[in-house]
Design an enzyme around this catalytic site. Structure first.
Site: not given
Ligand SMILES: Cc1cc2nc3c(=O)[nH]c(=O)nc-3n(C[C@H](O)[C@H](O)[C@H](O)COP(=O)(O)OP(=O)(O)OC[C@H]3O[C@@H](n4cnc5c(N)ncnc54)[C@H](O)[C@@H]3O)c2cc1C
Length: 521
Positions: A269, A292
């Site tokens: 990740h 994000r």
């Protein structure tokens, strides 16, 4: 029925097995002594596994929540996104089931008061389809994984207490088979008394066993699957997973001949939080993808963007390794009574208030409280924290806003959830790529049966059984053994899309629970 592991896959399988049996007996449960007893076995003292840590959400296409928000999705597009992210190394029939059952799975959760009506668009998805609960009105955190696990756990503990026995602090050590090895007949386990530390070994017979014991993203044990199958470079990468993620189910499954898929595919990740007060801790809190998704941008130490923040995890991670390696961080180690200096991979993740509020300000405040996010006013303070000159930051934000107006940038970003202003309240964190999810695992078919090669084969061949083709001609079910969740492989190919893991647990947990109950009644 024995269910091994109490993450989302295990809880879902438990409930579905019960509900299926109830349907078959059409309400005559109390009178019927042969109504199956379900044993939910968990090696930790708490229920939930990595599922309880999930923060971005669960995917679904064509859900009523999407419709309410006017989001137009399609099964084809969802399938396409999943296969594209997986580099077409996914088993197509599993993707098909995942996608087709996604609406039902997300809406099935509503019976546990889980109304997942907030939807975001995470990396690699062409359409917003990652569902979670709307932020709470009182501003308290509303983490999706925790909420889902709590809802299912409460239901099992309250409504199913006569039918489900939960065995905590109990590690399954071995799956038992009939003498000729043709059928699973139970498990061997060890229970630990946490007060006395005494352990007790025993066996439990079952007509069906469901493996839901999660992945191996924290497996640095002597029999480490990461070391055996993963790339060597993983050894220095931190993890977002709990210490229980040691691939027990994968190891127990292969011990009785089950086939494996995609074992070398380990997801990094891109954004594990580097806590500035404890930067070298190898276990990281996850900075969820949705940060994000709601407009967080990534900067390197020079204050430059270097990637489309909404690209898939593998692409963003690779870009961070390429652009943000060899950053020297210092930290005073109280135990060693000296300052430690280490080279780390570090990028800055920067959000503004608009994005933070849209994500879930309660969770953001929680991250800030534990030291993972710094909340600061104005661009000068960002400069002080990051050591990036103010003028560089100004130029970076100006360019980003211009790209947002244009609707595209040089990294291929076409969706710009927020624009930045110099006097914003900023939410800044240091992040580093972290081992997050293991795509590999036991081979299953669409109804959650664990598979093994039809012919007896050498164990090394077993480990490399190619099962990416759809027909799986060389594989057949291991009788009475089912699997769901991260312990299995093949759904995600080389790279899992955000939100597809909780979905996989719900979809294949239901399949496995249903088939296990049907098979014994
Ligand atoms: C920080 C974080 C955030 C995430 N966010 C998301 C997200 O937003 N959306 C998404 O889709 N996915 C997300 N994921 C991935 C997802 O949460 C997990 O992959 C998924 O929930 C795995 O569920 P599971 O039920 O298969 O395993 P787990 O939830 O890990 O549960 C497995 C359980 O089995 C137990 N167990 C293991 N071995 C044994 C044994 N021998 N005997 C008895 N018990 C055993 C473990 O202790 C554990 O409790 C996230 C993962 C992490 C780490």
């Amino acid at each position: 029925i024995i269910v091994i592991g109490s993450g989302l896959a295990g809880l879902t399988a438990t409930i579905e097995a019960y509900q299926t049996a109830k349907k078959i007996y059409s309400g005559e449960i109390e009178k019927n002594h042969s109504f199956p007893k379900i044993y939910l076995i968990e090696k930790e003292k708490n229920i939930g596994g990595n599922s309880a840590k999930a923060t971005s959400g669960i995917n679904g296409a064509l859900t009523k929540y999407q419709k309410e928000l006017g989001i137009e999705d399609s099964l084809e597009q969802f399938s396409k996104d999943t296969l594209k992210s997986g580099g077409n190394l996914n088993v197509p029939s599993l993707v098909n089931t995942l996608v087709h059952d996604s609406k039902d799975a997300v809406e099935w959760l509503a019976q546990f008061d889980l109304i997942l009506s907030a939807i975001s668009q995470c990396g690699g998805h062409e359409i917003p389809r990652t569902h979670r609960q709307a932020p709470r009105a009182d501003g308290k955190p509303s983490p999706v994984g925790w909420n889902i696990i709590s809802g299912l756990r409460n239901y099992i503990q309250n409504d199913l207490k006569d039918h489900v026995e939960i065995m905590l602090n109990t590690r399954v050590q071995k799956i038992l088979t009939s003498e000729d090895g043709s059928k699973v007949i139970g498990v061997q386990y060890e229970t630990t008394n946490l007060e006395t530390k005494e352990t007790k070994q025993d066996t439990l017979a079952a007509k069906a066993v469901i493996l839901a014991s999660g992945g191996y993203a924290h497996d640095w044990t002597d029999t480490s699957l990461l070391r055996r199958f993963g790339e060597k470079s993983l050894e220095n990468v931190p993890t977002t997973n709990g210490p229980f993620a040691t691939g027990d189910g994968v190891k127990m499954g292969t011990a009785i001949g089950a086939a494996l898929v995609n074992m070398d595919k380990v997801q990094i990740h891109p954004t594990g939080f580097i806590k500035l007060a404890d930067p070298f801790n190898p276990t990281k809190f996850l900075a969820p993808e949705a940060l994000r998704g709601y407009g967080g941008i990534l900067l390197n130490s020079e204050g430059q963007r270097f990637v489309n923040e909404l690209n898939t995890r593998d692409v963003v991670s690779e870009a961070i390794f390429k652009n943000c390696s060899n950053v020297v961080m210092k930290h005073y180690d109280a135990k060693q009574e000296k300052e430690i200096e280490k080279k780390v991979v570090r990028a800055w993740l920067i959000m503004n208030e608009e994005g933070a509020k849209a994500f879930d300000i309660g969770s953001i405040n929680f991250y800030a409280k534990v030291g993972n996010i710094q909340i600061i006013d104005g661009i000068e303070k960002v400069s002080e924290l990051t050591n990036i000159p103010v003028d560089t930051l100004k130029a970076t934000f100006k360019k980003y806003n211009e790209d947002a107006d244009k609707g595209s940038d040089e990294f291929g970003k076409t969706r710009f959830p927020v624009k930045f202003a110099e006097d914003n309240k900023f939410y800044v964190s240091a992040i580093t790529p972290s081992i997050h999810y293991t795509m590999g695992g036991l081979a299953i078919n669409s109804i959650g049966e664990i598979l093994k090669p039809r012919k007896k084969v050498d164990v090394n061949i077993l480990l490399n059984t190619p099962t990416t083709s759809d027909d799986q001609v060389d594989l057949k079910p291991v009788l009475a053994l089912y699997g769901a969740g991260e312990v299995t492989g093949g759904v995600h190919g080389k790279n899992r899309l955000a939100g597809n893991s909780l979905l996989e647990c719900a979809v294949f947990g239901r399949q496995a629970g249903r088939r296990a109950a049907e098979s014994i009644l």
